[in-house]
Design a protein around this motif. Structure first.
Motif, PDB file in Angstrom:
ATOM      1  N   VAL A 192       0.836  -1.207   0.000  1.00  0.00           N
ATOM      2  CA  VAL A 192       0.000   0.000   0.000  1.00  0.00           C
ATOM      3  C   VAL A 192       0.870   1.256   0.000  1.00  0.00           C
ATOM      4  O   VAL A 192       0.548   2.251  -0.651  1.00  0.00           O
ATOM      5  CB  VAL A 192      -0.995  -0.021   1.189  1.00  0.00           C
ATOM      6  CG1 VAL A 192      -1.691   1.318   1.363  1.00  0.00           C
ATOM      7  CG2 VAL A 192      -2.024  -1.138   0.979  1.00  0.00           C
ATOM      8  N   MET A 193       2.023   1.214   0.688  1.00  0.00           N
ATOM      9  CA  MET A 193       2.936   2.361   0.676  1.00  0.00           C
ATOM     10  C   MET A 193       3.464   2.624  -0.728  1.00  0.00           C
ATOM     11  O   MET A 193       3.594   3.775  -1.148  1.00  0.00           O
ATOM     12  CB  MET A 193       4.101   2.132   1.652  1.00  0.00           C
ATOM     13  CG  MET A 193       3.780   2.573   3.074  1.00  0.00           C
ATOM     14  SD  MET A 193       3.090   4.262   3.094  1.00  0.00           S
ATOM     15  CE  MET A 193       1.438   3.962   3.669  1.00  0.00           C
ATOM     16  N   GLU A 194       3.755   1.562  -1.467  1.00  0.00           N
ATOM     17  CA  GLU A 194       4.196   1.704  -2.860  1.00  0.00           C
ATOM     18  C   GLU A 194       3.140   2.435  -3.675  1.00  0.00           C
ATOM     19  O   GLU A 194       3.443   3.308  -4.481  1.00  0.00           O
ATOM     20  CB  GLU A 194       4.421   0.327  -3.508  1.00  0.00           C
ATOM     21  CG  GLU A 194       5.615  -0.424  -3.009  1.00  0.00           C
ATOM     22  CD  GLU A 194       6.919   0.131  -3.573  1.00  0.00           C
ATOM     23  OE1 GLU A 194       7.709   0.665  -2.758  1.00  0.00           O
ATOM     24  OE2 GLU A 194       7.156   0.024  -4.795  1.00  0.00           O
ATOM     25  N   LEU A 195       1.896   2.059  -3.420  1.00  0.00           N
ATOM     26  CA  LEU A 195       0.777   2.675  -4.140  1.00  0.00           C
ATOM     27  C   LEU A 195       0.646   4.149  -3.753  1.00  0.00           C
ATOM     28  O   LEU A 195       0.559   5.025  -4.615  1.00  0.00           O
ATOM     29  CB  LEU A 195      -0.517   1.906  -3.804  1.00  0.00           C
ATOM     30  CG  LEU A 195      -1.817   2.438  -4.390  1.00  0.00           C
ATOM     31  CD1 LEU A 195      -1.798   2.381  -5.912  1.00  0.00           C
ATOM     32  CD2 LEU A 195      -3.008   1.614  -3.860  1.00  0.00           C
ATOM     33  N   VAL A 196       0.680   4.412  -2.446  1.00  0.00           N
ATOM     34  CA  VAL A 196       0.558   5.785  -1.952  1.00  0.00           C
ATOM     35  C   VAL A 196       1.675   6.651  -2.534  1.00  0.00           C
ATOM     36  O   VAL A 196       1.459   7.795  -2.921  1.00  0.00           O
ATOM     37  CB  VAL A 196       0.591   5.797  -0.397  1.00  0.00           C
ATOM     38  CG1 VAL A 196       0.789   7.204   0.144  1.00  0.00           C
ATOM     39  CG2 VAL A 196      -0.686   5.168   0.159  1.00  0.00           C
ATOM     40  N   ASN A 197       2.889   6.060  -2.616  1.00  0.00           N
ATOM     41  CA  ASN A 197       4.032   6.814  -3.119  1.00  0.00           C
ATOM     42  C   ASN A 197       4.122   6.849  -4.638  1.00  0.00           C
ATOM     43  O   ASN A 197       5.113   7.321  -5.200  1.00  0.00           O
ATOM     44  CB  ASN A 197       5.335   6.243  -2.546  1.00  0.00           C
ATOM     45  CG  ASN A 197       5.400   6.412  -1.041  1.00  0.00           C
ATOM     46  OD1 ASN A 197       4.800   7.339  -0.487  1.00  0.00           O
ATOM     47  ND2 ASN A 197       6.093   5.508  -0.364  1.00  0.00           N
ATOM     48  N   GLY A 198       3.113   6.290  -5.295  1.00  0.00           N
ATOM     49  CA  GLY A 198       3.066   6.353  -6.749  1.00  0.00           C
ATOM     50  C   GLY A 198       4.036   5.412  -7.437  1.00  0.00           C
ATOM     51  O   GLY A 198       4.301   5.530  -8.638  1.00  0.00           O
ATOM     52  N   LYS A 199       4.571   4.441  -6.692  1.00  0.00           N
ATOM     53  CA  LYS A 199       5.510   3.496  -7.308  1.00  0.00           C
ATOM     54  C   LYS A 199       4.807   2.286  -7.891  1.00  0.00           C
ATOM     55  O   LYS A 199       5.411   1.473  -8.576  1.00  0.00           O
ATOM     56  CB  LYS A 199       6.555   3.056  -6.286  1.00  0.00           C
ATOM     57  CG  LYS A 199       7.484   4.185  -5.892  1.00  0.00           C
ATOM     58  CD  LYS A 199       8.623   3.645  -5.055  1.00  0.00           C
ATOM     59  CE  LYS A 199       9.347   4.750  -4.313  1.00  0.00           C
ATOM     60  NZ  LYS A 199       9.782   4.308  -2.995  1.00  0.00           N
ATOM     61  N   CYS A 200       3.545   2.099  -7.545  1.00  0.00           N
ATOM     62  CA  CYS A 200       2.771   1.074  -8.248  1.00  0.00           C
ATOM     63  C   CYS A 200       1.362   1.616  -8.470  1.00  0.00           C
ATOM     64  O   CYS A 200       0.963   2.610  -7.860  1.00  0.00           O
ATOM     65  CB  CYS A 200       2.809  -0.267  -7.524  1.00  0.00           C
ATOM     66  SG  CYS A 200       1.566  -0.526  -6.292  1.00  0.00           S
ATOM     67  N   ASP A 201       0.614   0.982  -9.357  1.00  0.00           N
ATOM     68  CA  ASP A 201      -0.697   1.508  -9.762  1.00  0.00           C
ATOM     69  C   ASP A 201      -1.859   0.816  -9.062  1.00  0.00           C
ATOM     70  O   ASP A 201      -2.950   1.378  -8.984  1.00  0.00           O
ATOM     71  CB  ASP A 201      -0.895   1.326 -11.275  1.00  0.00           C
ATOM     72  CG  ASP A 201       0.199   2.008 -12.068  1.00  0.00           C
ATOM     73  OD1 ASP A 201       0.457   3.201 -11.806  1.00  0.00           O
ATOM     74  OD2 ASP A 201       0.814   1.351 -12.929  1.00  0.00           O
ATOM     75  N   VAL A 202      -1.641  -0.408  -8.617  1.00  0.00           N
ATOM     76  CA  VAL A 202      -2.766  -1.160  -8.054  1.00  0.00           C
ATOM     77  C   VAL A 202      -2.242  -2.242  -7.112  1.00  0.00           C
ATOM     78  O   VAL A 202      -1.217  -2.867  -7.371  1.00  0.00           O
ATOM     79  CB  VAL A 202      -3.640  -1.767  -9.187  1.00  0.00           C
ATOM     80  CG1 VAL A 202      -2.822  -2.530 -10.199  1.00  0.00           C
ATOM     81  CG2 VAL A 202      -4.752  -2.661  -8.632  1.00  0.00           C
ATOM     82  N   VAL A 203      -2.961  -2.423  -5.998  1.00  0.00           N
ATOM     83  CA  VAL A 203      -2.656  -3.506  -5.056  1.00  0.00           C
ATOM     84  C   VAL A 203      -3.846  -4.461  -5.070  1.00  0.00           C
ATOM     85  O   VAL A 203      -4.988  -4.027  -4.901  1.00  0.00           O
ATOM     86  CB  VAL A 203      -2.449  -2.965  -3.615  1.00  0.00           C
ATOM     87  CG1 VAL A 203      -2.255  -4.125  -2.627  1.00  0.00           C
ATOM     88  CG2 VAL A 203      -1.267  -2.003  -3.542  1.00  0.00           C
ATOM     89  N   VAL A 204      -3.575  -5.733  -5.291  1.00  0.00           N
ATOM     90  CA  VAL A 204      -4.650  -6.734  -5.263  1.00  0.00           C
ATOM     91  C   VAL A 204      -4.578  -7.453  -3.926  1.00  0.00           C
ATOM     92  O   VAL A 204      -3.548  -8.050  -3.575  1.00  0.00           O
ATOM     93  CB  VAL A 204      -4.517  -7.738  -6.430  1.00  0.00           C
ATOM     94  CG1 VAL A 204      -5.596  -8.817  -6.329  1.00  0.00           C
ATOM     95  CG2 VAL A 204      -4.610  -7.015  -7.766  1.00  0.00           C
TER      96      VAL A 204
END
Ligand code: ARG
Length: 276
Positions: A192-204
């Motif tokens: 989720v941190m990756e997502l928040v930081n814009g390093k990934c687009d989606v967490v499943v």
């Protein structure tokens, strides 16, 4: 009082030469004090009294299991932890928790390091080949967590996106079966941190856990795709053939489902999660 009871429970567990319900000696805490005969006898009157059920979990999965200052079993709290405690108590036993990586749970179970796994674990065919599952106690589904302004509206939209999953979770299996590239993380919070930081687009990840992360972090939303993600059922796992423990667990789950305890716990822990 609780402590005294626990000590008595341990004494009794050690005194019982033939411990039938769970793997004998699953409790490693052997530092017990003086025996109090009368009380021990009283406890012994109940058939299963004094036993310890050691549940393995991975306490990185709110609202099912997480670590907190004052949990229902020591520092462990959540829907599963409350269920584990009640299963043990229904049978005059004590629940203990061993916290480990999600990936290690089934191996630890097969080794006899733990008696049962309660970890929001989805029943899958592959897992059912290695362990026995209880009756299901919760239905969930995989969902996608994305940024509020994301254009992802279905699982197919993930095709050219950077996807994050959690290692060993069914979400990882789903994404890999869809044939998409992904990166896996040890913990939901890391993904989720990756997502928040814009390093990934989606967490499943599983639906209830996703809801917790979305309420904890600004700017995220959940996208569902029931055509792409089948519903999943959570159950408790025991060693293959441990029917005695399985019967006990099933009876307790059935009671707690029928009297509404489990749905009340789900509501309680979901509300607690969104208030934080
Ligand atoms: N339901 C998913 C699975 O079975 C995720 C469970 C994760 N549980 C946990 N305690 N970390 O793979």
């Amino acid at each position: 009082m609780k402590r005294a009871k626990k000590i008595l429970a341990l004494i009794l567990a050690m005194a019982m030469a033939a411990c039938t319900l769970t793997a004998c000696g699953s409790s490693t805490d052997a530092s017990v004090g003086e025996t109090e005969d009368a009380a021990v006898e009283e406890e012994a009157a109940s058939e299963t009294a004094g036993g310890v059920i050691t549940f393995g979990t991975n306490a990185e999965f709110p609202p099912f299991e997480f670590v907190t200052a004052n949990g229902v079993i020591g520092e462990f709290d959540g829907i599963d932890m409350a269920i584990a405690k009640q299963i043990a108590e229904e049978n005059g036993m004590t629940a203990e928790i061993e916290n480990m990586e999600f990936d290690s749970l089934l191996v630890a179970l097969q080794n006899g390091q733990i008696d049962a796994v309660i970890a929001g674990m989805t029943i899958t065919e592959e897992r059912a080949e290695a362990v026995d599952f209880s009756v299901p106690y919760y239905t969930a589904t995989q969902v996608m967590i994305v940024k509020e302004d994301s254009d992802i509206a279905s699982a197919a939209d993930m095709a050219d996106k950077k996807i994050c999953v959690i290692q060993g979770y069914t979400g990882e299996v789903c994404v890999s079966e869809m044939g998409y590239a992904y990166e896996s993380f040890k913990k939901g919070t890391e993904a989720v941190m990756e997502l928040v930081n814009g390093k990934c687009d989606v967490v499943v990840i599983d639906s209830a856990t996703a809801a917790k992360y979305v309420s904890d972090n600004e700017g995220l939303k959940i996208v569902e795709d029931p055509d792409a993600f089948e519903s999943e059922e959570y159950a408790i796992a025991v060693q293959k053939g441990n029917t005695e423990l399985l019967d006990m667990i099933n009876a307790a789950i059935e009671t707690k489902l029928a009297d509404g305890t489990i749905s009340a716990l789900a509501v309680q822990y979901t509300e607690a999660a969104s208030e934080e």
